[in-house]
Every structure is written in structure tokens, then in C-alpha cells.
Design a protein around this motif. Structure first.
Motif: not given
Ligand SMILES: NC(=O)c1ccc[n+]([C@@H]2O[C@H](COP(=O)([O-])OP(=O)(O)OC[C@H]3O[C@@H](n4cnc5c(N)ncnc54)[C@H](OP(=O)(O)O)[C@@H]3O)[C@@H](O)[C@H]2O)c1
Length: 320
Positions: A58-72
Motif C-alpha cells: 500500500g504505497l500511498t494508502r494503507p493496504a489494511r484498514r485495521i492494524l494489530g497482528s499479535d492476537i489472542a
């Protein structure tokens, strides 16, 4: 479902809480009802769009709208072909490819998830996948008696790496800001240096340097290594990464040192062994602060501005 979304790279003010459709798991995916998501520096980098590698996809805009990778959390639904999990199972993992952890539900590939050990809380489990995989693979490059330096030792990865190295009989020097030095010593480092006061590249030589926040010249890093010593970038500026890959490779060949990038393998096989050490009481998990889902912007700023000792967790729902 409730989610923390953003549409532009920038500061924490780009994040807002919104109602968005709950995702559906495709074949090979699991829908997780998120209980806790830990914050990684990679979330901050994804929010800022900096360093440049954070704009991958996502060069100019984020490819994913929601962050957060380490989930439980708990399995809420499974896609076709999922065999390892059932609805209600407690799971955790690093969902770096799909992200989405700062929301009530997230979809993740089955292969990224592991059963959550009953002895660990959701908050504790969420601290392990990314930082743990990096720490285990970094420390595996040293042996008992080696002199190892960890640059950025007071953050999430550093917290685990210092403990693992000290337990393996490695002489650890940790570098971070002054606020974190007592914490780094308490984790088992023999020396802790304030990067605002001391230049660690003049305190060697070291057998192994693991750099979580690389931004110096390759010549400075080379100076800090023993003959045969190794320097690995894990994170830092793209300029430094590129220089290590180019000038560093040549310099290494000429001087019998090795300078390179640590490309970290992800997944349960790479963080599970750390969970076992935590369950056995051999490695401790320090959670500096727990924020609510609505406070995700503050949680990211807290990590991004370098205030956190160890890990920070966002409590998404229920008891973490
Ligand atoms: N290579 C791979 O395959 C791979 C995979 C996943 C993630 N990563 C990267 O790995 C890194 C992991 O970081 P983390 O999650 O452990 O971050 P973290 O928890 O934020 O820890 C980084 C620490 O470095 C300190 N710091 C900042 N500038 C510094 C400097 N100039 N000298 C010394 N210390 C400094 C920070 O404190 P202050 O800011 O207060 O100084 C903080 O304590 C991230 O950059 C991420 O993108 C790499």
C-alpha cells in the motif's frame, strides 16, 4: 463489529473507532473473537507508513484498514478445510499478513495460530508471537560465553531476547534509553547502555549484535564486531537496511565479519518454544500497560514514542 480503522498514513489521530462488517473466514481461515492484541513496533510503523518497508502492499494508502497482528482469542467460526481448530478453542498467533487485531473479530490463516496454553492469560499469550519468534531466532545465533549486544533491548523483543540469552550463558549488553536501563539489567543483562549518552559501537568488540532499531553506518557496526563476529538488522531505517545488504556484505567479506538482515520466520513453530519457557516459569512476560480498544491510538503512541517497558496490550473484549 467494533474496530479501530485508519485510511491514511500518519499519527495516532488517523485512528478512529467504527462499526464495520464482521469478516467471514475463507477456506483455510479461522474467525477469531479477539480478547487481547499486543502492540508491536510494526503496528506503529504501519500507522506512520515509515520506514518505507511498512508501505509494502500500500504505497500511498494503507493496504489494511485495521492494524494489530499479535492476537489472542476464541475461535468463532472456521472456513472450509480447517482441521486443527473448533468453535470455542482458545488460540493465539501473529496475523502479520492479514492484521485486523484491533477489532472485535479478526480472520487469520489456520497455519498462523496455535492453541493458547491454559497457564497463560490472553494478554500474556498475545505478547509472544512476533516478539518471541524474533527473540528466539536472534539468540539462537549466539552460544554460551559469547558477548552479545541487543540494540533496543527494553522493548517487546528485547525483553524476551535478554532473558533467553542470559539463561543460555551469553554475556548480554542491552542498549536503550535511560528509563529502561534498570529493567534491562533486571532481565539479566550484564551491562545496559543509554544510547543518548554512549555510542555502543565503541564499547565492543562483540561476537553478535542484534539491532532492532538500526540507523548507524555499516562501518560503525563493523568496528563493534570481533573478528568473525556477526551483526544482524531486525528493524530500522530502510537506508541502513540497504547499506547493510550492499556495503555491509562487501565489508564483511573483506574483514571476516558478517553483516546481514535477520529475516524472521513466523508461525507457531517459531514462537511456541518461548510459550513453553514462559509456562515453565523460566522466562517472564512483563506487560507495561493494558489499554481498552477505544484507547488503541494511545496504546500505539505509547509504544511508538518509546515509553513502554516490555509489552503493551489492547484489551479488546471480556477478561484478558
Ligand atoms: N526482520 C524481520 O523479519 C522482522 C519481522 C517482524 C518485525 N520486525 C521488526 O523488528 C522490530 C521489533 O521491534 P520491537 O517490537 O521489539 O520494538 P519495541 O518494543 O518498540 O522496542 C524497540 C526499543 O528500541 C528503543 N530505541 C529506539 N531508538 C533507539 C536507538 N536509536 N538506540 C537504541 N534503542 C532505541 C525503543 O525505545 P525509545 O524509542 O524510547 O528509545 C524501544 O525500547 C521492528 O522494527 C519490526 O518492524 C522485523
Amino acid at each position: 463489529m467494533k474496530a479501530v480503522v485508519y485510511d491514511r498514513y500518519g499519527g495516532p489521530d488517523q485512528l478512529r473507532v467504527e462499526q464495520v462488517p464482521t469478516p467471514s473466514p475463507r477456506a483455510g481461515q479461522v474467525l477469531v473473537e479477539v480478547v487481547a492484541t499486543s502492540v508491536n513496533l510494526s503496528d506503529w510503523e504501519g500507522l506512520r507508513g515509515s520506514p518505507a518497508y511498512a508501505r509494502f502492499g500500500g504505497l500511498t494508502r494503507p493496504a489494511r484498514r485495521i492494524l494489530g497482528s499479535d492476537i489472542a482469542g476464541r475461535v468463532a467460526a472456521v472456513g472450509a478445510g480447517v482441521t486443527r481448530f473448533r468453535i470455542g478453542d482458545e488460540v493465539y498467533g501473529d496475523n502479520l499478513a492479514l492484521m485486523g487485531g484491533f477489532a472485535e473479530y479478526a480472520v487469520a490463516a489456520e497455519s498462523t495460530l496455535a492453541p493458547k496454553p491454559a497457564e497463560l492469560s490472553f494478554a500474556e499469550a498475545s505478547t509472544l508471537p512476533q516478539a518471541g519468534a524474533i527473540a528466539l531466532q536472534a539468540v539462537a545465533r549466539a552460544k554460551a560465553g559469547d558477548r552479545m549486544l541487543i540494540n533496543g533491548a527494553g522493548g517487546g523483543t528485547g525483553m524476551f531476547a535478554v532473558q533467553l540469552a542470559a539463561a543460555a550463558g551469553i554475556h548480554v549488553t542491552g542498549v536503550d534509553n535511560a528509563r529502561k536501563l534498570d529493567f534491562i539489567r533486571a532481565l539479566g543483562a550484564e551491562r545496559a547502555l543509554d544510547y543518548r549518552v554512549e555510542d555502543f559501537t565503541r564499547t565492543g568488540p562483540y561476537d553478535l549484535i542484534i539491532d532492532l532499531v538500526a540507523r548507524r553506518s555499516v562501518f560503525a557496526y563493523r568496528r563493534a564486531l570481533n573478528r568473525g563476529g556477526r551483526y544482524f538488522v531486525v528493524g530500522g531505517t530502510v537506508r541502513t537496511l540497504l547499506r547493510v545488504l550492499t556495503v555491509g556484505t562487501v565489508l564483511g567479506l573483506a574483514t571476516r565479519a558478517r553483516l546481514g538482515v535477520l529475516v524472521v520466520k513466523e508461525g507457531p513453530a517459531h514462537f511456541g518454544p518461548l510459550a513453553e519457557r514462559c509456562v515453565a516459569g523460566e522466562v517472564r512476560i512483563h506487560i507495561d500497560r493494558v489499554f481498552g480498544l477505544e484507547e488503541t491510538a494511545e496504546a500505539l503512541a505509547y509504544v511508538g514514542e518509546g515509553q513502554a517497558l516490555g509489552k503493551v496490550v489492547v484489551a479488546v473484549s471480556g477478561s484478558v
